[in-house]
Scaffold this motif. Structure first.
Motif, PDB file in Angstrom:
ATOM      1  N   LEU A  60       0.844  -1.202   0.000  1.00 18.03           N
ATOM      2  CA  LEU A  60       0.000   0.000   0.000  1.00 18.03           C
ATOM      3  C   LEU A  60       0.882   1.256   0.000  1.00 18.03           C
ATOM      4  CD1 LEU A  60      -2.823   1.304   0.258  1.00 18.03           C
ATOM      5  CD2 LEU A  60      -2.584   1.136   2.738  1.00 18.03           C
ATOM      6  N   ILE A  61       1.853   1.262   0.881  1.00 15.59           N
ATOM      7  CA  ILE A  61       2.728   2.438   0.979  1.00 15.59           C
ATOM      8  C   ILE A  61       3.556   2.610  -0.294  1.00 15.59           C
ATOM      9  CG2 ILE A  61       4.708   3.382   2.256  1.00 15.59           C
ATOM     10  CD1 ILE A  61       3.339   1.763   4.710  1.00 15.59           C
ATOM     11  N   ASP A  62       4.064   1.486  -0.791  1.00 16.91           N
ATOM     12  CA  ASP A  62       4.861   1.548  -2.018  1.00 16.91           C
ATOM     13  C   ASP A  62       4.055   2.034  -3.219  1.00 16.91           C
ATOM     14  OD1 ASP A  62       6.954   0.709  -0.548  1.00 16.91           O
ATOM     15  OD2 ASP A  62       7.018  -1.349  -1.333  1.00 16.91           O
ATOM     16  N   SER A  63       2.762   1.701  -3.203  1.00 16.40           N
ATOM     17  CA  SER A  63       1.959   2.075  -4.379  1.00 16.40           C
ATOM     18  C   SER A  63       1.791   3.596  -4.469  1.00 16.40           C
ATOM     19  CB  SER A  63       0.599   1.376  -4.356  1.00 16.40           C
ATOM     20  OG  SER A  63      -0.224   1.928  -3.336  1.00 16.40           O
ATOM     21  N   PHE A  64       2.040   4.298  -3.384  1.00 20.57           N
ATOM     22  CA  PHE A  64       1.875   5.753  -3.368  1.00 20.57           C
ATOM     23  C   PHE A  64       2.864   6.441  -4.295  1.00 20.57           C
ATOM     24  CE2 PHE A  64       2.332  10.052  -1.545  1.00 20.57           C
ATOM     25  CZ  PHE A  64       0.994  10.435  -1.583  1.00 20.57           C
ATOM     26  N   ALA A  65       4.117   5.962  -4.268  1.00 24.19           N
ATOM     27  CA  ALA A  65       5.167   6.592  -5.072  1.00 24.19           C
ATOM     28  C   ALA A  65       4.789   6.634  -6.548  1.00 24.19           C
ATOM     29  CB  ALA A  65       6.478   5.840  -4.874  1.00 24.19           C
ATOM     30  N   LEU A 117       0.025   5.782   7.829  1.00 27.05           N
ATOM     31  CA  LEU A 117      -0.054   4.417   7.314  1.00 27.05           C
ATOM     32  C   LEU A 117       1.245   3.652   7.561  1.00 27.05           C
ATOM     33  CD1 LEU A 117      -1.986   5.063   3.973  1.00 27.05           C
ATOM     34  CD2 LEU A 117      -2.885   4.148   6.119  1.00 27.05           C
ATOM     35  N   LYS A 118       2.343   4.396   7.552  1.00 27.35           N
ATOM     36  CA  LYS A 118       3.641   3.748   7.786  1.00 27.35           C
ATOM     37  C   LYS A 118       3.758   3.188   9.198  1.00 27.35           C
ATOM     38  CE  LYS A 118       6.307   6.236   4.303  1.00 27.35           C
ATOM     39  NZ  LYS A 118       7.236   7.336   4.055  1.00 27.35           N
ATOM     40  N   SER A 158      -5.215  -8.570   3.231  1.00 30.28           N
ATOM     41  CA  SER A 158      -4.047  -9.402   2.924  1.00 30.28           C
ATOM     42  C   SER A 158      -3.346  -9.039   1.620  1.00 30.28           C
ATOM     43  CB  SER A 158      -4.444 -10.873   2.924  1.00 30.28           C
ATOM     44  OG  SER A 158      -5.578 -11.047   2.104  1.00 30.28           O
ATOM     45  N   THR A 159      -4.070  -8.456   0.678  1.00 29.42           N
ATOM     46  CA  THR A 159      -3.393  -8.087  -0.570  1.00 29.42           C
ATOM     47  C   THR A 159      -3.804  -6.689  -1.007  1.00 29.42           C
ATOM     48  OG1 THR A 159      -5.160  -9.140  -1.804  1.00 29.42           O
ATOM     49  CG2 THR A 159      -3.134 -10.419  -1.540  1.00 29.42           C
ATOM     50  N   ILE A 160      -2.859  -6.004  -1.612  1.00 27.00           N
ATOM     51  CA  ILE A 160      -3.137  -4.679  -2.185  1.00 27.00           C
ATOM     52  C   ILE A 160      -2.770  -4.733  -3.665  1.00 27.00           C
ATOM     53  CG2 ILE A 160      -2.448  -2.243  -2.202  1.00 27.00           C
ATOM     54  CD1 ILE A 160      -4.005  -2.892   0.302  1.00 27.00           C
ATOM     55  N   PRO A 161      -3.762  -4.638  -4.518  1.00 29.87           N
ATOM     56  CA  PRO A 161      -3.453  -4.699  -5.951  1.00 29.87           C
ATOM     57  C   PRO A 161      -2.844  -3.387  -6.441  1.00 29.87           C
ATOM     58  CG  PRO A 161      -5.809  -4.431  -5.617  1.00 29.87           C
ATOM     59  CD  PRO A 161      -5.199  -4.507  -4.255  1.00 29.87           C
ATOM     60  N   ALA A 162      -2.209  -3.453  -7.591  1.00 24.07           N
ATOM     61  CA  ALA A 162      -1.631  -2.243  -8.193  1.00 24.07           C
ATOM     62  C   ALA A 162      -2.732  -1.422  -8.833  1.00 24.07           C
ATOM     63  CB  ALA A 162      -0.607  -2.647  -9.236  1.00 24.07           C
ATOM     64  N   PHE A 163      -2.465  -0.130  -9.046  1.00 25.31           N
ATOM     65  CA  PHE A 163      -3.437   0.708  -9.749  1.00 25.31           C
ATOM     66  C   PHE A 163      -3.504   0.265 -11.203  1.00 25.31           C
ATOM     67  CE2 PHE A 163      -2.660   3.329  -6.105  1.00 25.31           C
ATOM     68  CZ  PHE A 163      -3.889   3.916  -5.875  1.00 25.31           C
ATOM     69  N   LYS A 164      -4.668   0.316 -11.755  1.00 25.84           N
ATOM     70  CA  LYS A 164      -4.813  -0.020 -13.175  1.00 25.84           C
ATOM     71  C   LYS A 164      -4.624   1.268 -13.972  1.00 25.84           C
ATOM     72  CE  LYS A 164      -6.790  -4.347 -13.217  1.00 25.84           C
ATOM     73  NZ  LYS A 164      -7.447  -5.319 -14.086  1.00 25.84           N
ATOM     74  N   PRO A 165      -3.719   1.255 -14.906  1.00 25.17           N
ATOM     75  CA  PRO A 165      -3.428   2.488 -15.632  1.00 25.17           C
ATOM     76  C   PRO A 165      -4.561   2.931 -16.568  1.00 25.17           C
ATOM     77  CG  PRO A 165      -2.158   0.654 -16.515  1.00 25.17           C
ATOM     78  CD  PRO A 165      -2.846   0.144 -15.305  1.00 25.17           C
ATOM     79  N   VAL A 166      -5.220   2.002 -17.180  1.00 22.79           N
ATOM     80  CA  VAL A 166      -6.244   2.371 -18.153  1.00 22.79           C
ATOM     81  C   VAL A 166      -7.635   2.105 -17.582  1.00 22.79           C
ATOM     82  CG1 VAL A 166      -7.000   2.063 -20.523  1.00 22.79           C
ATOM     83  CG2 VAL A 166      -4.626   1.552 -19.899  1.00 22.79           C
ATOM     84  N   SER A 167      -8.490   3.012 -17.884  1.00 27.53           N
ATOM     85  CA  SER A 167      -9.846   2.834 -17.382  1.00 27.53           C
ATOM     86  C   SER A 167     -10.589   1.792 -18.207  1.00 27.53           C
ATOM     87  CB  SER A 167     -10.602   4.150 -17.422  1.00 27.53           C
ATOM     88  OG  SER A 167     -11.961   3.887 -17.192  1.00 27.53           O
TER      89      SER A 167
END
Lengths: 253, 423
Positions: free
Chosen positions: B16-21, B44-45, B66-75
């Protein structure tokens, strides 16, 4: 029509089980009305539950057939589709299920089990209206949840409404007269009598003979300790009313 | 409560934290907003709340998320058909407002992203309530878009509005604001749904001005493998009436918070909740209701149906301030537990500082009654159908309390859908 032979049944779980029906033999031929009378605890209501398949009631011996079909092996809904109908002594309140929805679902389920077509909405409504009128039931009541907020008399009339809608061929009336004033009793009796026909039969379970003035029985049976201890014509009911059960019970002992 | 140190972050917390960057450059906001996002991230950290935190006792977020998916770039997300006919649909697709319909007369509609960009939001609005406000913190850090509605004074909206937060998997974080002007009247539907595994958060805030009447319906129908954290908050003016109807019928992990302040004299709040939980769903509805003015009135009724290995939670806290005399508050939470492996925890709490109030709560957990079942079966209805009728009736009672027949029918149709899928 209905043939019960040497029926034995218990209520309750395992070691707590109590034998309520004891080698009971009884036959109700088509076209007839039979009254079942007897003191409290004789097994009258138990008999009605055993015949309709309520869980918690276990048949440990004997048989019961409706038009030759063994009903004891059937699920309650299959028995209903075969034509069994119980007018409950204490109809339950079912919040959230409107009367019309319930009865229509029941009717169509029975039809489906019998391999018949569903009733159309207009036909259902028409039939419902006629019967409600006959039973002096307010149309608004039929939109309300089953029995919720109904008076004792209204509940009993609603049982008869269901009976007339579903047109069963074996009718069991369990203490249908309790909680009814004389006008309501007449209405209910008229409803039952309207259903009488050569291919239907009625079992009237009652404490009092009052109801039998309106639904006249062909035969009266006295049930005691799960057995029929005496049978006779309608005069037996009058005799019981006058003298009580003691004499009959003593004579049978 | 002591701040408990967590030495190592879980895989999901790290993700989750990594996905922010990677997401940061796409997030709208002026300098102030950026500072708030940063603060939220710092929270959050320190790790997500565990069951040792009272507010999260029944929902151990750290363990359950338990899991945080990545953001999807395309709608890839598409708007869904509205719950109610003639509704004006306002979709947020994969976290972004694309094109939007012009609002109906009496409503000004703005994009939330624009409001953030313009710095038109107050600082506290993007600040977590406390160290363990996970919903507020995640959403503040990541919120990308949403709608900002201003309903004019005296406006009576002819057609309902429907806000949609729709995902096609990945992460979505949306916010909605609705300010109802004095004596305005409206029905708004909020849909939380999507397709595919996702981590979604959404926050909604209502300001219901004096005399306004609002029916707000939240339909949470997330896919079975989606985690959803939501918050609904509202402030009621004098004589304002708010009915909040929440139906949860999806999601793997769901936390729906409700925070309402009945702050105007004579204001009324009704919460009606239906939780339909199956599979391995965990669904937590946590309400904090403050009565802070005299003659306020509130009722909360929840009906829960729990099957399979699902688990439900209701925490309902009602706080009555000393000034809030003549408060009348009633809370009921009724659960049908249909499987031995299902569970439900209910925790009512009343905190009353006024001496002339009528407050009560009750909770029941039952199975279907044999008596009812037999009655239906003896009339020819098989057991499965009879159970279905009884369970549906149990929740339909809450729905039928709503006044609008079209709303009742639409919600009952969703109910039928759920039962068709979950037997």
């Amino acid at each position: 029509m209905l043939k019960i032979e040497n029926l034995t049944a218990t209520v309750g779980e395992a070691e707590e089980a109590k034998q309520i029906i004891n080698r009971l033999t009884l036959e109700v031929p088509a076209g007839e009305v039979h009254a079942i009378m007897g003191p409290n605890g004789a097994g009258k209501s138990t008999l009605s539950y055993v015949l309709t398949g309520r869980s918690g009631y276990e048949v440990t011996g004997g048989s019961a057939t409706l038009n030759g079909d063994d009903i004891l092996e059937m699920e309650p809904e299959e028995r209903a589709a075969k034509g069994m109908f119980l007018s409950f002594q204490y109809p339950v309140e079912i919040p959230g299920v409107p009367v019309m929805t319930f009865v229509r679902t029941a009717m169509n389920s029975q039809r489906k089990l019998r391999g018949e077509e569903e009733i159309s909405a207009p036909d259902f409504i028409k039939k419902s209206r006629e019967i409600a009128k006959q039973l002096k039931l307010d149309a608004e009541m039929l939109k309300r949840p089953v029995n919720v907020g109904f008076s004792g008399g209204e509940k009993k009339r609603l049982e008869i409404y269901q009976m007339m809608m579903l047109e069963p061929n074996f009718l069991i009336l369990d203490e249908t007269d309790s909680g009814l004033d004389i006008d309501a009793l007449k209405i209910v009796a008229d409803g039952v009598n309207a259903l009488r026909s050569p291919d239907r039969a009625v079992m009237v379970i009652t404490h009092y003979q009052r109801l039998l003035d309106y639904i006249v029985p062909d035969t009266v049976h006295v049930l005691y300790r799960g057995q029929v201890i005496k049978s006779g014509d309608k005069d037996l009911a009058l005799e019981l009313e006058k003298n009580g059960y003691t004499g009959v019970i003593d004579a049978a002992a | 409560m002591n701040v408990h140190a967590q030495n190592t972050l879980t895989e999901a917390e790290t993700a989750l934290i990594d996905s922010f960057a990677g997401r940061f450059s796409d997030l709208p906001g002026d300098a102030d907003v950026t500072v708030r996002r940063d603060e939220a991230l710092e929270l959050l950290k320190q790790g997500l709340p565990t069951r040792r935190v009272e507010a999260w006792h029944y929902t151990d977020l750290r363990r359950l998320l338990s899991t945080i998916p990545a953001f999807k770039p395309v709608s890839e997300a598409e708007a869904v058909a509205p719950l109610l006919d003639h509704a004006v649909v306002l979709p947020v697709l994969n976290g972004t407002v694309h094109d939007r319909e012009a609002g109906p007369e009496g409503v000004a509609i703005a994009r939330l992203a624009d409001k953030l960009q313009e710095g038109a939001v107050e600082a506290e609005w993007l600040t977590a309530a406390d160290r363990f406000d996970a919903v507020g913190a995640v959403n503040a850090a990541f919120v990308s878009d949403g709608y900002w509605l201003d309903i004019e004074e005296d406006a009576e909206l002819e057609h309902p509005l429907e806000l949609q937060n729709i995902h096609a998997g990945g992460q979505v974080h949306a916010r909605f604001v609705a300010n109802f002007g004095v004596n305005s009247k409206a029905t708004v539907v909020e849909r939380q749904t999507g397709a595919g595994s996702a981590f979604a958060t959404s926050m909604t805030h209502l300001d219901v001005a004096d005399g306004a009447e609002v029916l707000w319906i939240v339909l949470q129908e997330q896919p079975d493998d989606t985690a959803y954290l939501g918050r609904f908050s509202a402030k009621l003016g004098k004589g304002a009436k708010l009915t909040l109807f929440v139906m949860n019928s999806g999601g793997k992990l769901v936390r729906q918070e409700v925070k309402v302040v009945a702050g105007g004299e004579g204001s009324e709040f009704k919460l009606r909740g239906v939780n339909l939980l199956g599979g391995e769903a965990h669904c937590d509805v946590t309400m904090v209701l403050d009565h802070t003015a005299p003659d306020t009135f509130s009722t909360e009724t929840l009906r829960n149906v729990v099957t399979g290995k699902a688990n439900g939670v209701f925490q309902g806290q009602i706080r009555v301030a000393q000034i809030a005399q003549k408060t009348d508050a009633k809370m009921a939470c009724n659960t049908l537990l249909l499987s031995d492996e299902a569970g439900f925890s209910s925790k009512p709490e009343l905190e009353i500082f006024a001496d002339d109030v009528a407050c009560g709560h009750g909770a029941t957990v039952t199975d279907i009654e044999d008596e009812h079942l037999f009655y239906l079966m003896s009339r020819g209805i098989d057991e499965k159908m009879a159970r279905g009728l009884l369970v549906k009736a149990f929740v339909a009672e809450v729905i039928e309390e709503l006044e609008d027949q079209s709303v009742i029918e639409a919600l009952e149709a969703r109910l039928v859908n759920w039962f068709a899928e979950h037997g």
